[in-house]
Write a protein that holds these residues in place. Sequence first.
Motif, PDB file in Angstrom:
ATOM      1  N   ALA A   1       0.856  -1.188   0.000  1.00  0.00           N
ATOM      2  CA  ALA A   1       0.000   0.000   0.000  1.00  0.00           C
ATOM      3  C   ALA A   1       0.889   1.234   0.000  1.00  0.00           C
ATOM      4  N   ILE A   2       0.384   2.299  -0.604  1.00  0.00           N
ATOM      5  CA  ILE A   2       1.125   3.562  -0.606  1.00  0.00           C
ATOM      6  C   ILE A   2       0.140   4.698  -0.374  1.00  0.00           C
ATOM      7  N   GLU A   3       0.536   5.623   0.493  1.00  0.00           N
ATOM      8  CA  GLU A   3      -0.291   6.800   0.745  1.00  0.00           C
ATOM      9  C   GLU A   3      -0.120   7.789  -0.406  1.00  0.00           C
ATOM     10  N   ASN A   4      -1.216   8.376  -0.818  1.00  0.00           N
ATOM     11  CA  ASN A   4      -1.203   9.229  -2.009  1.00  0.00           C
ATOM     12  C   ASN A   4      -1.964  10.524  -1.741  1.00  0.00           C
ATOM     13  N   TRP A   5      -1.435  11.344  -0.849  1.00  0.00           N
ATOM     14  CA  TRP A   5      -2.117  12.583  -0.493  1.00  0.00           C
ATOM     15  C   TRP A   5      -1.734  13.718  -1.439  1.00  0.00           C
ATOM     16  N   GLN A   6      -0.611  13.611  -2.140  1.00  0.00           N
ATOM     17  CA  GLN A   6      -0.141  14.701  -2.996  1.00  0.00           C
ATOM     18  C   GLN A   6       0.249  14.198  -4.383  1.00  0.00           C
ATOM     19  N   HIS A   7      -0.492  13.238  -4.917  1.00  0.00           N
ATOM     20  CA  HIS A   7      -0.213  12.673  -6.241  1.00  0.00           C
ATOM     21  C   HIS A   7       1.224  12.167  -6.339  1.00  0.00           C
ATOM     22  N   ASP A   8       1.539  11.142  -5.577  1.00  0.00           N
ATOM     23  CA  ASP A   8       2.890  10.589  -5.567  1.00  0.00           C
ATOM     24  C   ASP A   8       3.202   9.927  -6.914  1.00  0.00           C
ATOM     25  N   PHE A   9       4.318  10.315  -7.523  1.00  0.00           N
ATOM     26  CA  PHE A   9       4.676   9.799  -8.842  1.00  0.00           C
ATOM     27  C   PHE A   9       5.328   8.416  -8.774  1.00  0.00           C
ATOM     28  N   ASN A  10       5.547   7.907  -7.580  1.00  0.00           N
ATOM     29  CA  ASN A  10       6.161   6.589  -7.441  1.00  0.00           C
ATOM     30  C   ASN A  10       5.153   5.451  -7.555  1.00  0.00           C
ATOM     31  N   ILE A  11       3.875   5.745  -7.569  1.00  0.00           N
ATOM     32  CA  ILE A  11       2.879   4.690  -7.535  1.00  0.00           C
ATOM     33  C   ILE A  11       2.992   3.779  -8.745  1.00  0.00           C
ATOM     34  N   GLY A  12       3.228   4.334  -9.916  1.00  0.00           N
ATOM     35  CA  GLY A  12       3.390   3.504 -11.103  1.00  0.00           C
ATOM     36  C   GLY A  12       4.514   2.503 -10.941  1.00  0.00           C
ATOM     37  N   THR A  13       5.628   2.954 -10.364  1.00  0.00           N
ATOM     38  CA  THR A  13       6.759   2.058 -10.121  1.00  0.00           C
ATOM     39  C   THR A  13       6.382   0.975  -9.118  1.00  0.00           C
ATOM     40  N   VAL A  14       5.646   1.339  -8.072  1.00  0.00           N
ATOM     41  CA  VAL A  14       5.225   0.361  -7.075  1.00  0.00           C
ATOM     42  C   VAL A  14       4.329  -0.694  -7.716  1.00  0.00           C
TER      43      VAL A  14
ATOM     44  N   CYS B   1       0.545 -10.382   4.824  1.00  0.00           N
ATOM     45  CA  CYS B   1       0.685  -9.064   5.462  1.00  0.00           C
ATOM     46  C   CYS B   1       0.453  -7.999   4.416  1.00  0.00           C
ATOM     47  N   VAL B   2       0.411  -6.745   4.873  1.00  0.00           N
ATOM     48  CA  VAL B   2       0.360  -5.619   3.958  1.00  0.00           C
ATOM     49  C   VAL B   2       1.428  -4.627   4.404  1.00  0.00           C
ATOM     50  N   MET B   3       2.347  -4.315   3.495  1.00  0.00           N
ATOM     51  CA  MET B   3       3.429  -3.374   3.768  1.00  0.00           C
ATOM     52  C   MET B   3       3.050  -2.013   3.196  1.00  0.00           C
ATOM     53  N   VAL B   4       3.179  -0.973   4.022  1.00  0.00           N
ATOM     54  CA  VAL B   4       2.693   0.353   3.659  1.00  0.00           C
ATOM     55  C   VAL B   4       3.862   1.321   3.535  1.00  0.00           C
ATOM     56  N   PHE B   5       3.809   2.140   2.506  1.00  0.00           N
ATOM     57  CA  PHE B   5       4.869   3.112   2.225  1.00  0.00           C
ATOM     58  C   PHE B   5       4.274   4.504   2.150  1.00  0.00           C
ATOM     59  N   GLY B   6       4.998   5.458   2.690  1.00  0.00           N
ATOM     60  CA  GLY B   6       4.552   6.846   2.631  1.00  0.00           C
ATOM     61  C   GLY B   6       4.912   7.464   1.300  1.00  0.00           C
ATOM     62  N   GLN B   7       4.298   8.587   1.019  1.00  0.00           N
ATOM     63  CA  GLN B   7       4.610   9.271  -0.225  1.00  0.00           C
ATOM     64  C   GLN B   7       5.984   9.916  -0.141  1.00  0.00           C
ATOM     65  N   GLU B   8       6.524  10.225  -1.305  1.00  0.00           N
ATOM     66  CA  GLU B   8       7.860  10.801  -1.372  1.00  0.00           C
ATOM     67  C   GLU B   8       7.915  12.108  -0.581  1.00  0.00           C
TER      68      GLU B   8
ATOM     69  N   ASN C   1      14.141   6.662  -2.092  1.00  0.00           N
ATOM     70  CA  ASN C   1      12.976   6.867  -2.939  1.00  0.00           C
ATOM     71  C   ASN C   1      11.901   5.837  -2.608  1.00  0.00           C
ATOM     72  N   ALA C   2      10.641   6.291  -2.536  1.00  0.00           N
ATOM     73  CA  ALA C   2       9.548   5.418  -2.102  1.00  0.00           C
ATOM     74  C   ALA C   2       9.378   4.204  -3.012  1.00  0.00           C
ATOM     75  N   GLY C   3       9.526   4.396  -4.314  1.00  0.00           N
ATOM     76  CA  GLY C   3       9.421   3.272  -5.234  1.00  0.00           C
ATOM     77  C   GLY C   3      10.530   2.260  -5.023  1.00  0.00           C
TER      78      GLY C   3
END
Length: 217
Positions: free
Chosen positions: A74-87, A162-169, A197-199
């Motif tokens: 999971a990744i938090e996306n409060w500010q349009h994180d550009f790493n999501i595509g990589t994740v 499990c679910v591993m969670v990452f914050g936005q960049e 880098n988050a990705g």
Amino acid sequence: MESARGAQQDETFSPSEREVGVGPWTGPWPEGDLWDPELLREGDRRNVVDRYRYWRHEAIVADLDTRRHGFHVAIENWQHDFNIGTVVRTANAFLAAEVHIIGRRRWNRRGAMVTDRYQHVRHHPSVEEFTAWAHEERLPVLGVDLFPESVPLETYTLPRECVMVFGQEGPGLSEEMRQAAEATLSIAQFGSTRSINAGTAAGIAMHAWILQHAQVG
């Protein structure tokens, strides 16, 4: 099938001339519901492994669903994180059960290289809704970030499910997610930068799960 594919892929090209995928099927067409008539006729230039050449999209997803691993990311996306595509792309490579986007629904799909078509992606508007889902599924939530209480990912025994969670960049995990996590994990660093880098961090954490639980080879 192997011989037809192999003959097409063993042609010699210079690096600048090499094409992705295979051309039209040569010889009698295979029978069965797996095969896509258009791809057999026109060729298959998709970003898929050889096993899935000429398969219908729905058949590929169905086959992946029989083999998906027990971890989610999971990744938090409060500010349009550009790493999501990589994740998403990395999650597909490591066959994650699902990718979860917490916060804003919209994300830049370019970095996913079309792998989001084969990877289940679920949206949660808030941390509260995400953690409620995880609780219902009985999945421990593991944050990945540099906090004083974080334990090294390298020495942590990851649960099979499990679910591993990452914050936005930049900001990293939100305080709400930090408090909701059963544990927070850190990735060992040895240089001058204070963060990864988050990705990249997501890829490292996913591979740590693979090393502990996946059947390799």
